[in-house]
Design a protein around this motif. Sequence first.
Motif, PDB file in Angstrom:
ATOM      1  N   ILE A 190     -16.811  26.468  63.296  1.00 12.27           N
ATOM      2  CA  ILE A 190     -18.073  25.964  63.837  1.00 12.27           C
ATOM      3  C   ILE A 190     -18.872  25.349  62.701  1.00 12.27           C
ATOM      4  O   ILE A 190     -19.263  26.042  61.759  1.00 12.27           O
ATOM      5  CB  ILE A 190     -18.882  27.093  64.504  1.00 12.27           C
ATOM      6  N   ILE A 191     -19.102  24.045  62.758  1.00 14.82           N
ATOM      7  CA  ILE A 191     -19.867  23.392  61.704  1.00 14.82           C
ATOM      8  C   ILE A 191     -21.364  23.522  61.989  1.00 14.82           C
ATOM      9  O   ILE A 191     -21.777  23.686  63.135  1.00 14.82           O
ATOM     10  CB  ILE A 191     -19.461  21.911  61.554  1.00 14.82           C
ATOM     11  N   ASN A 192     -22.154  23.478  60.936  1.00 13.86           N
ATOM     12  CA  ASN A 192     -23.619  23.583  61.059  1.00 13.86           C
ATOM     13  C   ASN A 192     -24.024  24.819  61.868  1.00 13.86           C
ATOM     14  O   ASN A 192     -25.003  24.792  62.624  1.00 13.86           O
ATOM     15  CB  ASN A 192     -24.193  22.326  61.742  1.00 13.86           C
ATOM     16  N   ARG A 193     -23.298  25.911  61.717  1.00 13.45           N
ATOM     17  CA  ARG A 193     -23.539  27.067  62.582  1.00 13.45           C
ATOM     18  C   ARG A 193     -24.894  27.720  62.353  1.00 13.45           C
ATOM     19  O   ARG A 193     -25.406  28.394  63.231  1.00 13.45           O
ATOM     20  CB  ARG A 193     -22.415  28.096  62.443  1.00 13.45           C
ATOM     21  N   GLU A 194     -25.501  27.475  61.197  1.00 15.62           N
ATOM     22  CA  GLU A 194     -26.829  28.033  60.944  1.00 15.62           C
ATOM     23  C   GLU A 194     -27.900  27.376  61.817  1.00 15.62           C
ATOM     24  O   GLU A 194     -29.030  27.867  61.898  1.00 15.62           O
ATOM     25  CB  GLU A 194     -27.201  27.905  59.461  1.00 15.62           C
ATOM     26  N   PHE A 195     -27.533  26.265  62.488  1.00 12.00           N
ATOM     27  CA  PHE A 195     -28.486  25.564  63.351  1.00 12.00           C
ATOM     28  C   PHE A 195     -28.140  25.673  64.838  1.00 12.00           C
ATOM     29  O   PHE A 195     -28.727  24.963  65.658  1.00 12.00           O
ATOM     30  CB  PHE A 195     -28.579  24.088  62.946  1.00 12.00           C
ATOM     31  N   CYS A 196     -27.198  26.551  65.178  1.00 10.94           N
ATOM     32  CA  CYS A 196     -26.842  26.725  66.595  1.00 10.94           C
ATOM     33  C   CYS A 196     -28.048  27.164  67.423  1.00 10.94           C
ATOM     34  O   CYS A 196     -28.273  26.663  68.527  1.00 10.94           O
ATOM     35  CB  CYS A 196     -25.709  27.738  66.741  1.00 10.94           C
ATOM     36  N   ALA A 197     -28.807  28.114  66.906  1.00 10.21           N
ATOM     37  CA  ALA A 197     -29.967  28.623  67.651  1.00 10.21           C
ATOM     38  C   ALA A 197     -31.005  27.525  67.848  1.00 10.21           C
ATOM     39  O   ALA A 197     -31.545  27.354  68.947  1.00 10.21           O
ATOM     40  CB  ALA A 197     -30.575  29.815  66.909  1.00 10.21           C
ATOM     41  N   ALA A 198     -31.295  26.771  66.784  1.00 13.89           N
ATOM     42  CA  ALA A 198     -32.274  25.689  66.885  1.00 13.89           C
ATOM     43  C   ALA A 198     -31.812  24.621  67.856  1.00 13.89           C
ATOM     44  O   ALA A 198     -32.617  24.054  68.610  1.00 13.89           O
ATOM     45  CB  ALA A 198     -32.509  25.084  65.500  1.00 13.89           C
TER      46      ALA A 198
END
Length: 333
Positions: free
Chosen positions: A100-108
């Motif tokens: 999963i790329i950019n997973r730190e921004f999934c919530a946003a």
Amino acid sequence: MRPLTVCPSTLAPGFSTFCPLARRLLFDGKTVSHIFPGISPADPDHKNVQNTAQHIGRISLSGVQPKFSAVVGEDLRLRYTRENERGHFILKPQPSSYHIINREFCAANENLTMQLASQVYRIETAANGLCFYENEEAAYITRRFDIHSGGKYMQEDFASLMGLTKSNGGADYKYSRASYEDCADVIRRHVKAYRIDLLRFFRLVLFNFISLNDDAHLKNFSLINNGNEYRLTPAYDLINTSLHLVNHRIFALDKGLFKEGMQFSDVRQVCRKDFEEFGRRTGLNDKTVQRELDFFAAIHSEAEQIISRSYLSEELKEQYRSSLDYRRKMLTF
């Protein structure tokens, strides 16, 4: 924790925590903190993550997104549910899967997509927002619409209503066994006021298309009985998957819009006529279909404002704008 300047739910500017509207929709007006005590289960410094997950009301693992059950405690702070305690919220921390790329921004991303659906595209959605662990990692939170003061409403997803399971439909049954036309048939069979909900469903399919949500599978549509009849639930699990998947798709369902399936090639892509035909098969009149297609194909300045205030990185905001604009234009030809 760095100070906020935008409501972590509605994305309204000028707020250092949940704005009054967000507090009303999420917490019945209570002044609940946007800080979730502790650090994220995805944090490498988190000790005994697996053991912790076994004791904090884990609900399910849909794909690679972990989900936990949460409540508002007596101190007006969010916390995980305890044993035999019914949760009123679903919490999604950052996924840990490497692909999963950019997973730190999934919530946003999910918060932004849900707010666009609600505020710009007239789609009823589950109340939602962001909360932040003490290590500043964001988690997505949504209020359960199937829970009420007297208990729990009956809710069934479309896979269940179609009688599909892994045993009779295969491992990918929620993607491979039906089309969105089949989903419209489910609404027609089970909903008394089906004409209203068929329009709601048509709008949701259009929104999933322009927002590049290619995870709108059979379990992400449900009917709920909160009285004496079934209705289509508010939308949930809306996210622009192109920001996180290398190989994303046009539609989540393998058959696409139609029961007989859809064949694509370099010279055959989805266009307005496909959605016109889908609307006709859904049972909507031509005037309504054209009105909705014009609305979803139009430029909406509110969408740009909401994207710009979201908690995505600047790079991902631009990617979101570009993908939305590209799909929007596909509805014009």
